[in-house]
Design a protein around this motif. Structure first.
Motif, PDB file in Angstrom:
ATOM      1  N   GLY A 220       0.806  -1.219   0.000  1.00 41.85           N
ATOM      2  CA  GLY A 220       0.000   0.000   0.000  1.00 41.85           C
ATOM      3  C   GLY A 220       0.832   1.259   0.000  1.00 41.85           C
ATOM      4  O   GLY A 220       0.455   2.270  -0.615  1.00 41.85           O
ATOM      5  N   LYS A 221       1.967   1.218   0.687  1.00 43.58           N
ATOM      6  CA  LYS A 221       2.844   2.382   0.749  1.00 43.58           C
ATOM      7  C   LYS A 221       3.623   2.589  -0.546  1.00 43.58           C
ATOM      8  O   LYS A 221       3.735   3.725  -1.044  1.00 43.58           O
ATOM      9  CB  LYS A 221       3.819   2.216   1.924  1.00 43.58           C
ATOM     10  CG  LYS A 221       4.832   3.350   2.092  1.00 43.58           C
ATOM     11  CD  LYS A 221       4.146   4.662   2.409  1.00 43.58           C
ATOM     12  CE  LYS A 221       5.177   5.771   2.656  1.00 43.58           C
ATOM     13  NZ  LYS A 221       4.527   7.080   2.872  1.00 43.58           N
ATOM     14  N   LEU A 222       4.146   1.501  -1.114  1.00 39.11           N
ATOM     15  CA  LEU A 222       5.009   1.613  -2.290  1.00 39.11           C
ATOM     16  C   LEU A 222       4.228   1.698  -3.605  1.00 39.11           C
ATOM     17  O   LEU A 222       4.635   2.407  -4.529  1.00 39.11           O
ATOM     18  CB  LEU A 222       5.976   0.427  -2.342  1.00 39.11           C
ATOM     19  CG  LEU A 222       6.952   0.290  -1.169  1.00 39.11           C
ATOM     20  CD1 LEU A 222       7.852  -0.926  -1.362  1.00 39.11           C
ATOM     21  CD2 LEU A 222       7.797   1.554  -1.017  1.00 39.11           C
ATOM     22  N   TRP A 223       3.111   0.983  -3.676  1.00 43.17           N
ATOM     23  CA  TRP A 223       2.332   0.955  -4.922  1.00 43.17           C
ATOM     24  C   TRP A 223       0.853   1.209  -4.627  1.00 43.17           C
ATOM     25  O   TRP A 223       0.008   0.312  -4.736  1.00 43.17           O
ATOM     26  CB  TRP A 223       2.484  -0.406  -5.605  1.00 43.17           C
ATOM     27  CG  TRP A 223       3.910  -0.747  -5.930  1.00 43.17           C
ATOM     28  CD1 TRP A 223       4.678  -0.217  -6.934  1.00 43.17           C
ATOM     29  CD2 TRP A 223       4.733  -1.697  -5.247  1.00 43.17           C
ATOM     30  NE1 TRP A 223       5.929  -0.766  -6.925  1.00 43.17           N
ATOM     31  CE2 TRP A 223       6.002  -1.690  -5.904  1.00 43.17           C
ATOM     32  CE3 TRP A 223       4.552  -2.551  -4.163  1.00 43.17           C
ATOM     33  CZ2 TRP A 223       7.053  -2.494  -5.490  1.00 43.17           C
ATOM     34  CZ3 TRP A 223       5.597  -3.356  -3.753  1.00 43.17           C
ATOM     35  CH2 TRP A 223       6.830  -3.324  -4.411  1.00 43.17           C
TER      36      TRP A 223
ATOM     37  N   ALA B  39      -2.587  -1.122  -4.999  1.00 39.11           N
ATOM     38  CA  ALA B  39      -3.325  -1.479  -3.784  1.00 39.11           C
ATOM     39  C   ALA B  39      -4.822  -1.272  -3.951  1.00 39.11           C
ATOM     40  O   ALA B  39      -5.630  -2.059  -3.434  1.00 39.11           O
ATOM     41  CB  ALA B  39      -2.802  -0.664  -2.606  1.00 39.11           C
ATOM     42  N   ALA B  40      -5.217  -0.211  -4.673  1.00 41.19           N
ATOM     43  CA  ALA B  40      -6.644   0.072  -4.848  1.00 41.19           C
ATOM     44  C   ALA B  40      -7.363  -1.056  -5.570  1.00 41.19           C
ATOM     45  O   ALA B  40      -8.571  -1.256  -5.394  1.00 41.19           O
ATOM     46  CB  ALA B  40      -6.821   1.382  -5.612  1.00 41.19           C
TER      47      ALA B  40
ATOM     48  N   VAL C  75      -5.237  -1.817   0.684  1.00 39.31           N
ATOM     49  CA  VAL C  75      -6.219  -0.803   0.291  1.00 39.31           C
ATOM     50  C   VAL C  75      -6.239   0.348   1.295  1.00 39.31           C
ATOM     51  O   VAL C  75      -6.286   1.528   0.919  1.00 39.31           O
ATOM     52  CB  VAL C  75      -7.622  -1.436   0.158  1.00 39.31           C
ATOM     53  CG1 VAL C  75      -8.681  -0.364  -0.012  1.00 39.31           C
ATOM     54  CG2 VAL C  75      -7.648  -2.399  -1.021  1.00 39.31           C
ATOM     55  N   LEU C  76      -6.199   0.022   2.589  1.00 39.63           N
ATOM     56  CA  LEU C  76      -6.222   1.060   3.622  1.00 39.63           C
ATOM     57  C   LEU C  76      -5.043   2.014   3.475  1.00 39.63           C
ATOM     58  O   LEU C  76      -5.218   3.238   3.420  1.00 39.63           O
ATOM     59  CB  LEU C  76      -6.191   0.407   5.013  1.00 39.63           C
ATOM     60  CG  LEU C  76      -5.977   1.353   6.196  1.00 39.63           C
ATOM     61  CD1 LEU C  76      -7.117   2.351   6.303  1.00 39.63           C
ATOM     62  CD2 LEU C  76      -5.821   0.575   7.494  1.00 39.63           C
ATOM     63  N   ILE C  77      -3.837   1.475   3.398  1.00 39.19           N
ATOM     64  CA  ILE C  77      -2.648   2.317   3.298  1.00 39.19           C
ATOM     65  C   ILE C  77      -2.590   3.017   1.943  1.00 39.19           C
ATOM     66  O   ILE C  77      -2.194   4.183   1.838  1.00 39.19           O
ATOM     67  CB  ILE C  77      -1.371   1.483   3.530  1.00 39.19           C
ATOM     68  CG1 ILE C  77      -1.413   0.812   4.908  1.00 39.19           C
ATOM     69  CG2 ILE C  77      -0.127   2.350   3.409  1.00 39.19           C
ATOM     70  CD1 ILE C  77      -1.520   1.769   6.061  1.00 39.19           C
ATOM     71  N   GLY C  78      -3.007   2.313   0.875  1.00 43.01           N
ATOM     72  CA  GLY C  78      -2.989   2.914  -0.453  1.00 43.01           C
ATOM     73  C   GLY C  78      -3.943   4.084  -0.582  1.00 43.01           C
ATOM     74  O   GLY C  78      -3.633   5.085  -1.235  1.00 43.01           O
TER      75      GLY C  78
ATOM     76  N   LEU D  48      -8.378  -7.212  13.106  1.00 41.61           N
ATOM     77  CA  LEU D  48      -7.614  -5.982  12.893  1.00 41.61           C
ATOM     78  C   LEU D  48      -7.333  -5.760  11.410  1.00 41.61           C
ATOM     79  O   LEU D  48      -7.476  -4.644  10.896  1.00 41.61           O
ATOM     80  CB  LEU D  48      -6.289  -6.061  13.656  1.00 41.61           C
ATOM     81  CG  LEU D  48      -6.320  -5.742  15.149  1.00 41.61           C
ATOM     82  CD1 LEU D  48      -4.997  -6.124  15.791  1.00 41.61           C
ATOM     83  CD2 LEU D  48      -6.606  -4.264  15.372  1.00 41.61           C
ATOM     84  N   GLY D  49      -6.928  -6.816  10.734  1.00 42.97           N
ATOM     85  CA  GLY D  49      -6.544  -6.679   9.340  1.00 42.97           C
ATOM     86  C   GLY D  49      -7.696  -6.374   8.413  1.00 42.97           C
ATOM     87  O   GLY D  49      -7.555  -5.601   7.465  1.00 42.97           O
TER      88      GLY D  49
END
Length: 461
Positions: free
Chosen positions: A35-38, A42-43, A218-221, A276-277
């Motif tokens: 999510g952070k890198l791509w 991620a979406a 998805v969350l981080i992205g 959590l996930g």
């Protein structure tokens, strides 16, 4: 000749192959990295988490129905079932009220929204409508009527837990009234259906790491890590307040049952990490029901208290709503008096009970609270749009623990808790693989530690 010790790579590979906890943890970390890198990639991973939740939801209603019907029929006492329901509702009301009060006190002490000086006219109120789909929370009358089924099949098709519970109570009561001599094949058939459902749970849970990977990516992205810096004070306050509430739950569980909440957390670590996930307590409901039964809680108590808690005992949501209401007021420069804060408590005590299963329910409840006060612009609720998803982890953990503690506490009060079995399960001790008199293979499966049962997902080694 001393036995050979497996190499480190072999031990790691074995843990990843056999431990659901390790698989979900790795998927969680990998999802954050992707999510952070791509973020664009991620979406596109949203269907992974959504598909898993859909599979779990297909299991919940038939599982609740079977567990409740079998529980009532085996307990042989409909009055005891009614007492369990009444005690559960009392526990839910006390627990959620404590959560609301803790949230209000924390928000008054820390003042997370002070100094923001937000102009409500600059906020996009239509964004809240988009989040909630233009819906509204049901009134008390609507909530009660919606809990009554209009169709036997429809209750299962709509996945309405309260309607399924009512149907299960009616079927269980009918079985008690008719007796096994008049309908000898019905209860065994339901017990066998229960075995099949638990086997399906084991199959579906093997997909849990994939679901966690997709949901976290998805969350981080979508939101990135920057939102945490922007709302750091509010986020930290909510999580600290939740930790305080969980500590109170630990004290309550120890006083009522003598059990340790921390051991219970270790006992359900796979389910907790999955919740959590995926930011969903529904994702772990079947497995948690199974583990609570294994930990000595009687079927009728588990089948009634846990599903009802999903609608009536949203402790994490109550905590968030009370803090969120004061955060909004402080951010737009509104100083709420003591009487207005009491009104907040009373309104949220009602609105929080009708939140389950409604899209954007937290925002609907906040909007209803703001409207009832008349001092906070309804559009100011949009301030929480950016941080709401980050709060999901706090809400699901607190909600899940609150409902599990309720199962143990109510079971203990009703004499429906096998304390020796509970302590053995929480300590990780193996139990004898024997069914109770009149029991089925489903009862044996619950009594066996999950790591030795083929029908369930692998446990941590």
């Amino acid at each position: 000749m001393p036995p050979s010790v497996p190499s480190l790579p072999r031990r790691v590979a074995r843990i990843l192959r056999t431990s659901l906890f390790a698989q979900v943890l790795c998927a969680l970390v990998l999802g954050i990295v992707v999510g952070k890198l791509w973020p664009g990639l991620a979406a596109d991973l949203q269907p992974l988490g959504d598909g898993f939740i859909r599979l779990i939801k297909t299991i919940i209603s038939p599982l609740v129905f079977c567990v409740v019907v079998v529980g009532i029929a085996k307990a042989g006492d409909l009055k005891a079932f009614g007492r369990i329901g009444l005690k559960a509702l009392i526990w839910f009301e006390v627990a959620s009220t404590f959560a609301l009060l803790i949230g209000l006190v924390a928000a008054n002490v820390v003042q997370p929204g002070s100094g923001m000086h937000v102009d409500p006219s600059t906020l996009d109120a239509s964004a809240v409508d988009a989040k909630t789909g233009g819906g509204s929370l049901p009134s008390t009358t609507e909530f009660v009527l919606n809990a009554l089924p209009t169709s036997f099949i429809g209750a299962f098709a709509e996945n309405s837990l309260l309607q399924v519970l009512i149907l299960a109570c009616l079927v269980g009561a009918a079985l008690l009234h008719l007796g096994r001599t008049r309908v000898p094949q019905v209860l065994p058939a339901i017990e066998q259906a229960q075995e099949i459902i638990f086997a399906i749970v084991g199959f579906v849970m093997r997909l849990a790491p994939i679901a966690v990977f997709g949901a976290m990516a998805v969350l981080i992205g979508n939101y990135g890590l920057g939102v945490i810096k922007t709302y750091a004070k509010l986020i930290i306050l909510c999580y600290v307040a939740a930790a305080l509430f969980v500590a109170l739950l630990a004290v309550a569980l120890r006083l009522v049952t003598g059990l340790s909440l921390w051991k219970f957390l270790r006992y359900i670590r796979e389910e907790m990490l999955l919740a959590l996930g995926t930011a969903s307590t529904e994702a772990v409901m079947p497995r948690v029901m199974q583990k609570l039964r294994k930990a000595g809680a009687r079927d009728d108590a588990v089948g009634l208290v846990l599903p009802t808690g999903y609608s009536f005992n949203l402790d994490g949501a109550s905590l968030y709503l009370s803090i969120g209401t004061l955060f909004i007021a402080q951010a737009v420069g509104v100083d709420l008096s003591l009487s207005q804060q009491v009104t907040v408590i009373l309104v949220l005590m009602l609105t929080s009970k009708g939140m389950a299963g409604i899209p954007g329910s937290a925002f609907l409840a906040l909007s209803a609270t703001a409207s009832s006060l008349g001092a906070i612009p309804a559009g100011a609720v949009a301030l929480l749009l950016g941080v709401d998803r980050i709060m999901d982890s706090m809400r699901v953990v607190t909600n899940l623990l609150g409902n599990c503690v309720a199962v143990f506490a109510v079971s203990r009060w009703e004499g429906a808790l096998d304390l020796d079995r509970a302590k053995m399960a929480l300590d990780g001790d193996p139990e004898p693989v024997t069914a109770e008199p009149g029991g089925t293979a489903a009862d044996v499966m619950v009594a066996v530690p999950a790591r030795t049962t083929k029908e369930t997902a692998p446990e941590a080694g």
